[in-house]
Write a protein that holds these residues in place. Sequence first.
Motif, PDB file in Angstrom:
ATOM      1  N   VAL A  10     -33.927 -72.202   1.808  1.00 42.64           N
ATOM      2  CA  VAL A  10     -34.191 -70.783   2.066  1.00 42.64           C
ATOM      3  C   VAL A  10     -33.526 -69.951   0.970  1.00 42.64           C
ATOM      4  CG1 VAL A  10     -34.037 -68.906   3.725  1.00 42.64           C
ATOM      5  CG2 VAL A  10     -34.192 -71.266   4.544  1.00 42.64           C
ATOM      6  N   LEU A  11     -34.298 -69.187   0.246  1.00 38.50           N
ATOM      7  CA  LEU A  11     -33.762 -68.394  -0.858  1.00 38.50           C
ATOM      8  C   LEU A  11     -33.461 -66.959  -0.459  1.00 38.50           C
ATOM      9  CD1 LEU A  11     -36.034 -69.666  -3.783  1.00 38.50           C
ATOM     10  CD2 LEU A  11     -33.759 -70.472  -3.108  1.00 38.50           C
ATOM     11  N   ASN A  12     -34.260 -66.397   0.434  1.00 40.32           N
ATOM     12  CA  ASN A  12     -34.136 -64.988   0.802  1.00 40.32           C
ATOM     13  C   ASN A  12     -33.161 -64.837   1.970  1.00 40.32           C
ATOM     14  OD1 ASN A  12     -34.452 -62.270   1.167  1.00 40.32           O
ATOM     15  ND2 ASN A  12     -36.654 -62.334   1.594  1.00 40.32           N
ATOM     16  N   VAL A  13     -31.877 -64.900   1.648  1.00 42.02           N
ATOM     17  CA  VAL A  13     -30.827 -64.794   2.668  1.00 42.02           C
ATOM     18  C   VAL A  13     -29.859 -63.697   2.253  1.00 42.02           C
ATOM     19  CG1 VAL A  13     -29.061 -66.005   3.994  1.00 42.02           C
ATOM     20  CG2 VAL A  13     -30.982 -67.292   3.022  1.00 42.02           C
ATOM     21  N   SER A  14     -29.615 -62.751   3.126  1.00 46.30           N
ATOM     22  CA  SER A  14     -28.653 -61.679   2.845  1.00 46.30           C
ATOM     23  C   SER A  14     -27.580 -61.657   3.929  1.00 46.30           C
ATOM     24  CB  SER A  14     -29.351 -60.318   2.748  1.00 46.30           C
ATOM     25  OG  SER A  14     -30.126 -60.065   3.892  1.00 46.30           O
ATOM     26  N   VAL A  15     -26.441 -61.082   3.582  1.00 49.58           N
ATOM     27  CA  VAL A  15     -25.277 -61.021   4.468  1.00 49.58           C
ATOM     28  C   VAL A  15     -24.949 -59.569   4.767  1.00 49.58           C
ATOM     29  CG1 VAL A  15     -22.779 -61.425   4.602  1.00 49.58           C
ATOM     30  CG2 VAL A  15     -24.289 -63.224   3.734  1.00 49.58           C
ATOM     31  N   ALA A  16     -24.634 -59.287   6.018  1.00 48.74           N
ATOM     32  CA  ALA A  16     -24.165 -57.959   6.420  1.00 48.74           C
ATOM     33  C   ALA A  16     -22.918 -58.133   7.274  1.00 48.74           C
ATOM     34  CB  ALA A  16     -25.247 -57.212   7.190  1.00 48.74           C
ATOM     35  N   THR A  17     -22.004 -57.195   7.173  1.00 46.36           N
ATOM     36  CA  THR A  17     -20.776 -57.296   7.953  1.00 46.36           C
ATOM     37  C   THR A  17     -20.304 -55.912   8.392  1.00 46.36           C
ATOM     38  OG1 THR A  17     -18.475 -58.069   7.954  1.00 46.36           O
ATOM     39  CG2 THR A  17     -19.361 -57.287   5.852  1.00 46.36           C
ATOM     40  N   PHE A  18     -19.756 -55.848   9.599  1.00 45.92           N
ATOM     41  CA  PHE A  18     -19.136 -54.620  10.089  1.00 45.92           C
ATOM     42  C   PHE A  18     -17.679 -54.523   9.651  1.00 45.92           C
ATOM     43  CE2 PHE A  18     -22.636 -55.079  13.131  1.00 45.92           C
ATOM     44  CZ  PHE A  18     -23.136 -53.789  13.154  1.00 45.92           C
ATOM     45  N   PHE A  19     -17.220 -55.530   8.896  1.00 47.26           N
ATOM     46  CA  PHE A  19     -15.832 -55.574   8.464  1.00 47.26           C
ATOM     47  C   PHE A  19     -15.792 -55.508   6.930  1.00 47.26           C
ATOM     48  CE2 PHE A  19     -16.496 -57.685  12.520  1.00 47.26           C
ATOM     49  CZ  PHE A  19     -15.738 -56.859  13.329  1.00 47.26           C
ATOM     50  N   GLN A  20     -14.741 -55.975   6.306  1.00 47.20           N
ATOM     51  CA  GLN A  20     -14.617 -55.829   4.856  1.00 47.20           C
ATOM     52  C   GLN A  20     -15.696 -56.620   4.121  1.00 47.20           C
ATOM     53  OE1 GLN A  20     -10.556 -55.860   3.013  1.00 47.20           O
ATOM     54  NE2 GLN A  20      -9.918 -56.590   5.026  1.00 47.20           N
ATOM     55  N   LEU A  21     -16.182 -56.034   3.041  1.00 42.86           N
ATOM     56  CA  LEU A  21     -17.108 -56.719   2.144  1.00 42.86           C
ATOM     57  C   LEU A  21     -16.478 -56.734   0.761  1.00 42.86           C
ATOM     58  CD1 LEU A  21     -20.165 -57.859   2.094  1.00 42.86           C
ATOM     59  CD2 LEU A  21     -20.629 -55.762   0.822  1.00 42.86           C
ATOM     60  N   ASP A  22     -16.090 -57.918   0.299  1.00 39.46           N
ATOM     61  CA  ASP A  22     -15.512 -58.063  -1.027  1.00 39.46           C
ATOM     62  C   ASP A  22     -16.647 -58.139  -2.045  1.00 39.46           C
ATOM     63  OD1 ASP A  22     -14.463 -59.443  -3.448  1.00 39.46           O
ATOM     64  OD2 ASP A  22     -12.613 -59.491  -2.293  1.00 39.46           O
ATOM     65  N   LYS A  23     -16.698 -57.179  -2.959  1.00 37.36           N
ATOM     66  CA  LYS A  23     -17.815 -57.093  -3.898  1.00 37.36           C
ATOM     67  C   LYS A  23     -17.882 -58.278  -4.845  1.00 37.36           C
ATOM     68  CE  LYS A  23     -18.097 -52.034  -3.769  1.00 37.36           C
ATOM     69  NZ  LYS A  23     -18.031 -50.773  -4.556  1.00 37.36           N
ATOM     70  N   GLU A  24     -16.736 -58.903  -5.132  1.00 39.27           N
ATOM     71  CA  GLU A  24     -16.721 -60.026  -6.066  1.00 39.27           C
ATOM     72  C   GLU A  24     -17.417 -61.263  -5.520  1.00 39.27           C
ATOM     73  OE1 GLU A  24     -12.943 -60.946  -7.702  1.00 39.27           O
ATOM     74  OE2 GLU A  24     -12.503 -58.878  -8.304  1.00 39.27           O
ATOM     75  N   ILE A  25     -17.479 -61.407  -4.197  1.00 38.01           N
ATOM     76  CA  ILE A  25     -18.140 -62.568  -3.607  1.00 38.01           C
ATOM     77  C   ILE A  25     -19.415 -62.164  -2.864  1.00 38.01           C
ATOM     78  CG2 ILE A  25     -16.043 -63.945  -3.430  1.00 38.01           C
ATOM     79  CD1 ILE A  25     -15.881 -63.186  -0.475  1.00 38.01           C
ATOM     80  N   ALA A  26     -19.859 -60.926  -3.090  1.00 38.56           N
ATOM     81  CA  ALA A  26     -21.103 -60.444  -2.481  1.00 38.56           C
ATOM     82  C   ALA A  26     -22.253 -60.618  -3.461  1.00 38.56           C
ATOM     83  CB  ALA A  26     -20.959 -58.982  -2.079  1.00 38.56           C
ATOM     84  N   GLU A  27     -23.461 -60.579  -2.944  1.00 34.95           N
ATOM     85  CA  GLU A  27     -24.667 -60.646  -3.760  1.00 34.95           C
ATOM     86  C   GLU A  27     -25.447 -59.341  -3.615  1.00 34.95           C
ATOM     87  OE1 GLU A  27     -27.070 -64.018  -2.855  1.00 34.95           O
ATOM     88  OE2 GLU A  27     -25.472 -65.489  -3.234  1.00 34.95           O
ATOM     89  N   ASP A  28     -26.351 -59.108  -4.549  1.00 38.69           N
ATOM     90  CA  ASP A  28     -27.241 -57.959  -4.414  1.00 38.69           C
ATOM     91  C   ASP A  28     -28.003 -58.082  -3.101  1.00 38.69           C
ATOM     92  OD1 ASP A  28     -26.437 -57.074  -6.880  1.00 38.69           O
ATOM     93  OD2 ASP A  28     -28.155 -57.928  -7.968  1.00 38.69           O
ATOM     94  N   GLY A  29     -28.049 -56.994  -2.366  1.00 42.22           N
ATOM     95  CA  GLY A  29     -28.737 -57.018  -1.082  1.00 42.22           C
ATOM     96  C   GLY A  29     -27.831 -57.260   0.105  1.00 42.22           C
ATOM     97  N   ASP A  30     -26.542 -57.562  -0.137  1.00 44.16           N
ATOM     98  CA  ASP A  30     -25.581 -57.666   0.960  1.00 44.16           C
ATOM     99  C   ASP A  30     -25.149 -56.263   1.385  1.00 44.16           C
ATOM    100  OD1 ASP A  30     -25.783 -60.375   0.766  1.00 44.16           O
ATOM    101  OD2 ASP A  30     -23.810 -60.709  -0.117  1.00 44.16           O
ATOM    102  N   HIS A  31     -24.706 -56.139   2.636  1.00 40.73           N
ATOM    103  CA  HIS A  31     -24.453 -54.806   3.193  1.00 40.73           C
ATOM    104  C   HIS A  31     -23.103 -54.744   3.897  1.00 40.73           C
ATOM    105  CE1 HIS A  31     -28.767 -53.919   2.621  1.00 40.73           C
ATOM    106  NE2 HIS A  31     -28.986 -55.115   3.131  1.00 40.73           N
ATOM    107  N   GLU A  32     -22.351 -53.681   3.616  1.00 39.03           N
ATOM    108  CA  GLU A  32     -21.151 -53.359   4.387  1.00 39.03           C
ATOM    109  C   GLU A  32     -21.528 -52.280   5.394  1.00 39.03           C
ATOM    110  OE1 GLU A  32     -16.405 -52.408   3.697  1.00 39.03           O
ATOM    111  OE2 GLU A  32     -17.828 -52.050   2.064  1.00 39.03           O
ATOM    112  N   LEU A  33     -21.330 -52.581   6.665  1.00 37.12           N
ATOM    113  CA  LEU A  33     -21.766 -51.688   7.736  1.00 37.12           C
ATOM    114  C   LEU A  33     -20.565 -50.952   8.317  1.00 37.12           C
ATOM    115  CD1 LEU A  33     -23.999 -54.328   9.594  1.00 37.12           C
ATOM    116  CD2 LEU A  33     -24.720 -52.723   7.804  1.00 37.12           C
ATOM    117  N   TYR A  34     -20.707 -49.645   8.474  1.00 38.34           N
ATOM    118  CA  TYR A  34     -19.631 -48.860   9.058  1.00 38.34           C
ATOM    119  C   TYR A  34     -19.883 -48.515  10.522  1.00 38.34           C
ATOM    120  CZ  TYR A  34     -18.167 -48.484   4.226  1.00 38.34           C
ATOM    121  OH  TYR A  34     -17.773 -48.789   2.947  1.00 38.34           O
TER     122      TYR A  34
END
Length: 374
Positions: A282-306
């Motif tokens: 599966v190639l089209n996988v994104s990550v979202a979190t309601f907690f901290q999102l470290d940009k260095e280990i994030a990918e384009d399309g990942d989301h930090e949720l407030y």
Amino acid sequence: MKNLFKRLSTFAGDYSGVCNAAHHMNCLTVLHGHGGCIGGVSTCDDFELDEHDMKIFFTKISEVDAVTGNDNKIIDMIVQAGKDIPCDFILLCGSPIPMLIGTDYRAWKRLIEKRIDLPVIALDTKGFDRYDKGEEALFHALIDTFTQDPKKKRNRVNVIGDTALNGWNSEMRESFRETLAQEYEEVLFWSKDVQMEEISSASEATLNIAVSVSAVSVVKKLYERYGTAYQIGMDSYGCVEKQVDDKQPRYRKNDSEKKILLVGEQVMMNALRSCLRKDFGVLNVSVATFFQLDKEIAEDGDHELYGEDDYERILAAEGEYDVIIGDPELRVFGGYHTFVDLPQIAVSGRVISDSIPNLYGKYGYEFLKKGLKQ
């Protein structure tokens, strides 16, 4: 009203993160507050509390004490508790009311240490930040207070961030321990194995592994201060099961074409994403979190949720996902064809803690395989 929670329950706060990360240690944890805060820590935010004899003291200040700032009375209580209860150190953390009246925890620390022969760690938690901020603050304070220069390097690995609020349980630790023990003589999980002595010698480790975003800055500090190598996540240690036969891929073609959203703790979700790609194609996988999102280990399309608004905005913008994996409380928002339950204590509390899976190695693979078949 922006970020008003209408469907989700309140997330675990920063002081819950502190108590959760320290509950196995031989310390006296003092949660300073007016009333009620201890309930969330002891009944909602940590399913592993029952496994340890946690020494926690709640000041439960009265309205008069809160308004007048009667610190001496509370300090007397803490000093007496420290004398009566055997412990290696005292851990102070705060809640909303002390924040509003401007409690000076650094002054408390100095006053308590003058009266009792115990080190004191004081964390200015407020209850408004989320649990991972509290965990991170505690990890840094433990290092700053106790870690000493290395006498010698040992064949040891520190696994940092393996707390219940990050989705770890005993089964997952032991599965990961089995793998690490093949290479290291000492395998120490900071939310299971370490006391003040192990923290003092943390600089002697060969490797530090951050298994949650709350530990990322901590392993970097240990690298900068002592030169200890570090790793973020578990991918290098086989969190995905190896192909038995490379000529026979174990995923179906329609799995590889799915669009999947993973909602949870970032480092753990990154591990699941790696597994989805390597073992399921599966190639089209994104990550979202309601907690901290470290940009260095994030990918384009990942989301930090407030808040809920951000999550609803993602669902509206991205259209329906084939699969969403996350806490069951997210089901009510829709936006998916298939929803796979992955409880997170920090979101929904420990009422469903029995459903938390072991996500390491072959167990993580089986969890995803079962979810994709729904």
